[in-house]
Design an enzyme around this catalytic site. Structure first.
Site, PDB file in Angstrom:
ATOM      1  N   LYS A  38       0.770  -1.364   0.016  1.00  0.00           N
ATOM      2  CA  LYS A  38      -0.096   0.132   0.218  1.00  0.00           C
ATOM      3  C   LYS A  38       0.819   1.430  -0.017  1.00  0.00           C
ATOM      4  O   LYS A  38       2.122   1.325   0.405  1.00  0.00           O
ATOM      5  CB  LYS A  38      -0.933   0.036   1.237  1.00  0.00           C
ATOM      6  CG  LYS A  38      -0.214  -0.111   2.583  1.00  0.00           C
ATOM      7  CD  LYS A  38      -1.001  -0.241   3.664  1.00  0.00           C
ATOM      8  CE  LYS A  38      -0.239  -0.280   5.098  1.00  0.00           C
ATOM      9  NZ  LYS A  38      -1.123  -0.689   6.175  1.00  0.00           N
ATOM     10  N   ARG A 136     -10.658  -0.347  14.633  1.00  0.00           N
ATOM     11  CA  ARG A 136     -10.477   0.501  13.621  1.00  0.00           C
ATOM     12  C   ARG A 136     -11.495   0.062  12.240  1.00  0.00           C
ATOM     13  O   ARG A 136     -12.522   0.682  12.281  1.00  0.00           O
ATOM     14  CB  ARG A 136      -9.189   0.613  13.165  1.00  0.00           C
ATOM     15  CG  ARG A 136      -8.699   1.482  11.917  1.00  0.00           C
ATOM     16  CD  ARG A 136      -7.329   1.397  11.711  1.00  0.00           C
ATOM     17  NE  ARG A 136      -6.801   0.254  10.871  1.00  0.00           N
ATOM     18  CZ  ARG A 136      -5.330   0.264  10.479  1.00  0.00           C
ATOM     19  NH1 ARG A 136      -4.550   1.000  10.690  1.00  0.00           N
ATOM     20  NH2 ARG A 136      -5.123  -0.815   9.862  1.00  0.00           N
ATOM     21  N   TYR A 264      12.642  31.476   5.506  1.00  0.00           N
ATOM     22  CA  TYR A 264      11.233  32.283   5.921  1.00  0.00           C
ATOM     23  C   TYR A 264      11.468  32.602   7.469  1.00  0.00           C
ATOM     24  O   TYR A 264      11.739  31.666   8.032  1.00  0.00           O
ATOM     25  CB  TYR A 264      10.224  31.443   5.304  1.00  0.00           C
ATOM     26  CG  TYR A 264       9.983  31.286   4.121  1.00  0.00           C
ATOM     27  CD1 TYR A 264       9.802  32.434   3.280  1.00  0.00           C
ATOM     28  CD2 TYR A 264       9.757  30.187   3.270  1.00  0.00           C
ATOM     29  CE1 TYR A 264       9.864  32.391   1.948  1.00  0.00           C
ATOM     30  CE2 TYR A 264       9.537  29.927   2.090  1.00  0.00           C
ATOM     31  CZ  TYR A 264       9.531  30.993   1.283  1.00  0.00           C
ATOM     32  OH  TYR A 264       9.316  31.003  -0.067  1.00  0.00           O
ATOM     33  N   MET A 313       8.979  25.083   0.968  1.00  0.00           N
ATOM     34  CA  MET A 313       8.096  23.970   0.203  1.00  0.00           C
ATOM     35  C   MET A 313       9.342  23.039  -0.651  1.00  0.00           C
ATOM     36  O   MET A 313       9.005  22.141  -0.947  1.00  0.00           O
ATOM     37  CB  MET A 313       7.265  24.531  -0.608  1.00  0.00           C
ATOM     38  CG  MET A 313       6.206  23.961  -1.480  1.00  0.00           C
ATOM     39  SD  MET A 313       5.017  24.634  -2.639  1.00  0.00           S
ATOM     40  CE  MET A 313       4.094  25.467  -1.468  1.00  0.00           C
TER      41      MET A 313
HETATM   42  C1  LIG Z   1      -0.435  -1.954   7.089  1.00  0.00           C
HETATM   43  C2  LIG Z   1      -0.834  -3.024   7.565  1.00  0.00           C
HETATM   44  C3  LIG Z   1       0.039  -4.158   7.572  1.00  0.00           C
HETATM   45  C4  LIG Z   1       1.491  -4.352   7.521  1.00  0.00           C
HETATM   46  O1  LIG Z   1       1.945  -3.714   8.684  1.00  0.00           O
HETATM   47  P1  LIG Z   1       3.672  -3.728   9.077  1.00  0.00           P
HETATM   48  O2  LIG Z   1       3.663  -3.269  10.406  1.00  0.00           O
HETATM   49  O3  LIG Z   1       4.036  -2.688   8.124  1.00  0.00           O
HETATM   50  O4  LIG Z   1       4.218  -5.062   8.701  1.00  0.00           O
HETATM   51  C5  LIG Z   1      -0.624  -5.537   7.788  1.00  0.00           C
HETATM   52  N1  LIG Z   1      -1.993  -5.505   8.099  1.00  0.00           N
HETATM   53  C6  LIG Z   1      -2.837  -4.599   7.856  1.00  0.00           C
HETATM   54  C7  LIG Z   1      -4.324  -5.000   8.095  1.00  0.00           C
HETATM   55  C8  LIG Z   1      -2.348  -3.161   7.467  1.00  0.00           C
HETATM   56  O5  LIG Z   1      -3.162  -2.144   7.453  1.00  0.00           O
END
Ligand SMILES: *Cc1c(COP(=O)(O)O)cnc(C)c1O
Length: 369
Positions: A38, A136, A264, A313
């Site tokens: 991701k 979550r 700045y 920036m």
């Molecule tokens: C991002 C994520 C992971 C990966 O976790 P790491 O700590 O980076 O290994 C695994 N499972 C879910 C559901 C996640 O959102």
């Protein structure tokens, strides 16, 4: 290693291979591996990383959102891709690109089944996400009979896996809490097997879960940060190598006289004659303003050069008063030497935040060091 001539993020596929080998050495041979790619593979390059891992034989990929899955499908990746955060507006894209949705609520389950039926799908793979304490996303254990009834009423979908996510697997002060999450997940998995009538895959361990909880690997593990070179633990970090190196060059050097300022809002005022080097990266490239005023640093010719004044920036200015360097010399922000772990600690942040922040403006260069 090519010298930087502008701001680049070098992505070392040999480091990725080594990290993958290390992580797989921690699991039983039959256990499957899901690689989390991701957020552009944690700020690197999701296509390059996914291609490499597919070659290495990874079993699954996961992305947060469907457009991230689409991007790697478009690069001819054939390995199954789990979408962790399914949104109803993404159903169309999910099915079109053969992505596999995480189903985490009664509403998403009903909506996705209805969608899959209108698309005449048979046994479309879905993944059930259970909440065991992170609060979550996820079903509760009490949703199991509802879920199984819904599933029995349709042939459009089939459960490929059931999973949960640990809230504090890296925090050894929370062992009792994590163990309670794991045993709750165990209980859920038994109930599901009984009620569903077939056995999907079960998984709950992220990188720190893999390392700290060998009894919680179940059928598959999900690794993200470990692949990119961070173990959330000093001991583990020794076995892993950061995949990304963010580096740039010195564009210009100024001599700042006593009483003069830099940047700045006159964020730095010289109390002694100061040599300041200007670098072509700023908060739009992923260096948050909170690294300014001396908190953050870069490495130039092996020496630490701290940030002078505020992060702009597109630029930062760093203190090279005591560093032998000239315009055109290389500056490393993070990499295998100064790690993203170390640098992010300077603002009480974590490696995850720093590496995923490298913006798309920064050119990615794939190397094998
Ligand atoms: C991002 C994520 C992971 C990966 O976790 P790491 O700590 O980076 O290994 C695994 N499972 C879910 C559901 C996640 O959102």
């Amino acid at each position: 290693m090519p010298k930087a001539t502008e701001t680049i993020l070098e992505i070392d596929l040999n480091a990725l291979d080594k990290n993958y080998q290390y992580i797989t050495s921690k699991i039983e041979p039959g256990t499957k591996v899901l690689a989390v790619v991701k957020a552009f593979a944690y700020g690197s390059d999701s296509v390059a990383v996914a291609r490499e891992l597919e070659q290495l034989g990874v079993d699954y990929f996961a992305v947060a959102y469907s457009n991230e899955g689409e991007a790697i499908r478009n690069a001819s990746i054939e390995t199954p891709i789990l979408v962790l955060h399914t949104l109803p507006s993404n159903f169309e894209n999910i099915v079109n690109r053969c992505l596999e949705p995480s189903i985490y609520s009664r509403k998403i389950l009903e909506d996705f089944i209805a969608f899959a039926e209108t698309k005449n799908q048979k046994n479309y793979p879905i993944h059930l996400k259970f909440n065991t304490g992170l609060n979550r996303l996820g079903f509760q254990e009490t949703d199991i009979s509802f879920i199984c009834e819904k599933l029995k009423s349709t042939k459009a979908v089939k459960v490929k896996s059931v999973f949960s996510h640990l809230a504090a697997s890296e925090d050894l002060k929370e062992i009792d809490f994590t163990k309670s999450q794991i045993s709750q997940f165990q209980k859920i998995s038994e109930k599901i097997i009984d009620t569903l009538g077939y056995r999907p895959l079960f998984h709950c361990a992220n990188t720190s879960g893999i390392i700290n909880y060998p009894n919680a690997h179940f059928d598959m593990v999900r690794t993200g940060i470990g692949l990119y070179g961070f173990g959330n633990d000093e001991e583990e970090n020794k076995h892993l190598k950061p995949v990304g190196t963010l580096k740039t060059i010195i564009s210009q050097i100024h001599t700042v006289e006593i009483g003069q300022s830099v940047g700045y809002n006159r964020g730095f005022i010289a109390e002694k004659i100061t040599r300041s080097a200007t670098l072509p990266l700023g908060h739009a490239d992923g260096i948050p303003r909170s690294y300014g005023k001396g908190k953050g640093w870069v490495t130039i010719n092996g020496e630490k050069a701290h940030i002078l004044g505020n992060v702009c920036m597109d630029m930062i200015m760093v203190d090279v008063t005591n560093i032998n360097c000239e315009e055109g010399d290389e500056a490393v922000i993070f990499g295998p030497q100064t790690t993203a772990d170390e640098l992010s600690a300077a603002i009480n942040s974590i490696s995850y935040e720093l590496i995923t922040a490298v913006s798309q403006r920064v050119k990615r260069i794939v190397v094998r060091n």
